[in-house]
Design an enzyme around this catalytic site. Sequence first.
Site, PDB file in Angstrom:
ATOM      1  N   GLU A 631       0.834  -1.197   0.000  1.00 53.02           N
ATOM      2  CA  GLU A 631       0.000   0.000   0.000  1.00 53.02           C
ATOM      3  C   GLU A 631       0.875   1.256   0.000  1.00 53.02           C
ATOM      4  O   GLU A 631       0.637   2.192  -0.770  1.00 53.02           O
ATOM      5  CB  GLU A 631      -0.899   0.011   1.240  1.00 53.02           C
ATOM      6  CG  GLU A 631      -1.797  -1.203   1.395  1.00 53.02           C
ATOM      7  CD  GLU A 631      -2.811  -1.321   0.269  1.00 53.02           C
ATOM      8  OE1 GLU A 631      -3.066  -0.300  -0.390  1.00 53.02           O
ATOM      9  OE2 GLU A 631      -3.335  -2.423   0.050  1.00 53.02           O
ATOM     10  N   GLU A 651      -4.746 -10.039   1.802  1.00 50.16           N
ATOM     11  CA  GLU A 651      -5.984  -9.679   2.493  1.00 50.16           C
ATOM     12  C   GLU A 651      -7.215 -10.419   1.961  1.00 50.16           C
ATOM     13  O   GLU A 651      -8.015 -10.968   2.737  1.00 50.16           O
ATOM     14  CB  GLU A 651      -6.224  -8.161   2.402  1.00 50.16           C
ATOM     15  CG  GLU A 651      -5.246  -7.334   3.216  1.00 50.16           C
ATOM     16  CD  GLU A 651      -4.025  -6.912   2.394  1.00 50.16           C
ATOM     17  OE1 GLU A 651      -3.312  -6.018   2.859  1.00 50.16           O
ATOM     18  OE2 GLU A 651      -3.810  -7.469   1.296  1.00 50.16           O
TER      19      GLU A 651
END
Length: 776
Positions: A631, A651
């Site tokens: 990210e 995730e």
Amino acid sequence: MTAKVTAGQAGDDPAVPTVTELLAHRARDSPEREFLRFGEWSWSFAEIDDWTSRLAHRLIEVDGVQPGDRVAIMLPNVVHWPVVWLAALKAGAIAVPINSSYQRADLAFVLRDSGARVVFTDADRSDLIASVVAGEDIRVVDVADDGAEPFPATPPAVPIDGGALANLQYTSGTTGFPKACMLTHDYWVRLGWICASATGLGPEDVLLTAQPFSYMDPQWNTALALTVGAPLVVLPRFSASTFMADVRRHRATFFYVLGSMPTLLFKQPPTPEDRDNDLRLVFCSGIPVGLHARLEERWGAPWREIYGMTESGIDLFSPFADAGAVGSGSLGRPVPTKQVRVVDPDGAEVPDGEAGELVIAGTPMMNGYWNRPEDTARVLRDGWLHTGDVVIRHSDDGIRLVGRIKDMVRRGGENVASVEVEAALERDDLVVSAAVVAEPDETLGEEVKAFVQLAAGVPSCRATAERIVERAGKELARFKVPRYIEFVAEFPRTPSERVSKPALKARAAADPGVTYDLGTRRGFVSVDLVRDVAVLTLRRPEKLNALDVATRLRLAAVIRELGTGERVRGIVLTGEGRAFSAGMDLQSTPSSGAEMREAFASFHDITRAILETRVPVVAAVNGLAVGGASELTLCCDARIGTPATEYFQPENGRGITISNASSVLLRRLVGNHAMRVVLGSPRVPADEALRIGLLDEIVEPGALIGRAVDIVIEWTPEGNTTALHLALLRPRAEDVEAAFAREDLAAAQAWESGLLTAGIEGFLSTDRASKEEAST
């Protein structure tokens, strides 16, 4: 004239009033005794007396020198230096010592300011001087052929008294251009007389000096040698590695060292020959308190503190019989010819135990600064010399130095004396020398920065900086502990071997090294400055650099602070340990909806901070970029990796909601690969990451940070429009905010349904099982 001055005579007037008469007396009393020794060559009192008389005649008859004219000397430590000095004094002239390493600007200033009529130099400096004095009525004399030989060896008939000026002695010039102290014959004679009384030296002793002759120490050593009838050994320069070998070889019984010299000497490797010397006593200025007893033990002679300035000669000293002075930090007590006071800024005397400025009256003392009446009036007030040194007087053990008025760091309302912090740092075996300066700080006004020279073989890395600061922190109040550490190979120094802090700061500004910011370690985010680029390192290797909320908020705040471009050219994000980052610290997961929202908001904040900077932000990916790591890298303007780099976004496979950067930025970077990276959750190795666009470049691990810094430098040339292009090239703020809103909604739904908590627990269970399997 007796050869020995007793301790009780320090306050008496010297038996001989001028330097030239001192030499004449020695030439009559002890003509064949050795006076000066340079290397393997030596000269007797009579030889130097004859040579200086002939050269004085040449100055008068050839160069037209008259009493009061200035004669400059720009030479290294060769015998011609004291010869020209003494000859100029015999001619009634005023000597102007010039640092032999001066370049054009410094040299031109001193020659112009002093009004020198003659300059003595050597072949190495003659072209420089000739270019500076071109078109001016200044004679340049090469000492290789000084033209003295045809003249008589009797002194010229020039009347000279103790009040006649002998030197325009320029200070080291640590702030602005140097000032010339007007020093008389009486100044030098009295200085030699007081030192002779304090030491008890006599004709059987051997004095040694290694400082440049243009500085005052070798000159007062010369006056001391003339006073006691002892030889003076002059080394070409100070070298810590060979100094004590020279002391043994020349069988020196006395020397004087100052500044960092004692520390540099002590940090040389011990040898069995350390105590095999003829030393009887050592004078020193700036003896490290913690090393004092060890210095004496190692070399087997008493070392005693002596305090003085060019302006005042010798002011304080600790007697050699005073064993209690060892390690006390005391500068000693006033010599019999001096009075001292400790005063506040208004001139009122402060009580014992309180800090104030040291002011001094008595003799010897300069007549003032040449051509500088305002500067003279500023430091000489009502007969008292204001030293600029902050001290504390104790009724039982003399005066202790706290620091310089102008060498203090004002940190958040607290005064930090540089000398105190330097002493604490230099007591560390890892440190050879240290210099502490003030670093501007928007919040505290100033922060403490230390330039540190490390012992041989010690790595110049963050771990070393942290270790040094941790040790110093055990001796210093918290507010005195350096925030910034910059390692240096060596220090620029004044002729007196003190660190020139203006030169040090100028060098650091022109060619900045790596600065470790140890004040930003809170939250496991450290900041180092490399070539004006901020390197932000995530430091939590035992948790794969997992970021808790506090760390994420700290990271965003640091990026915003540095992202304005006012302090740095750009930002590099990297990690320490096995991975760049692991995003959320799943060991301390949210326990409520409010905590969940706070967690996601903190990630949003990092993304905003990066995308709003006016400088490039480059990710230096040193290993596994898992979860929050990918990210962060997606927010950056470039990603540089190593062969060990691996991207992993688990995730979706674990039932955990992804973060905003993937939904907005990933598709822009890797196009149709985005679906596979997010929904398939594969591990993407470095070569694949480079192929699809997750990485822009792969370099070897040792080159990672350097290459990332290079990119920032390349993208930020002088007069650039980088900030404008960044705003155009980065995603639109409304797109990012829309992604935040979608993610927050999905996170809220996942929380309410229990999917988010279950996903995290599933991850932790898998992680625990993997560790148990590995352990068996």
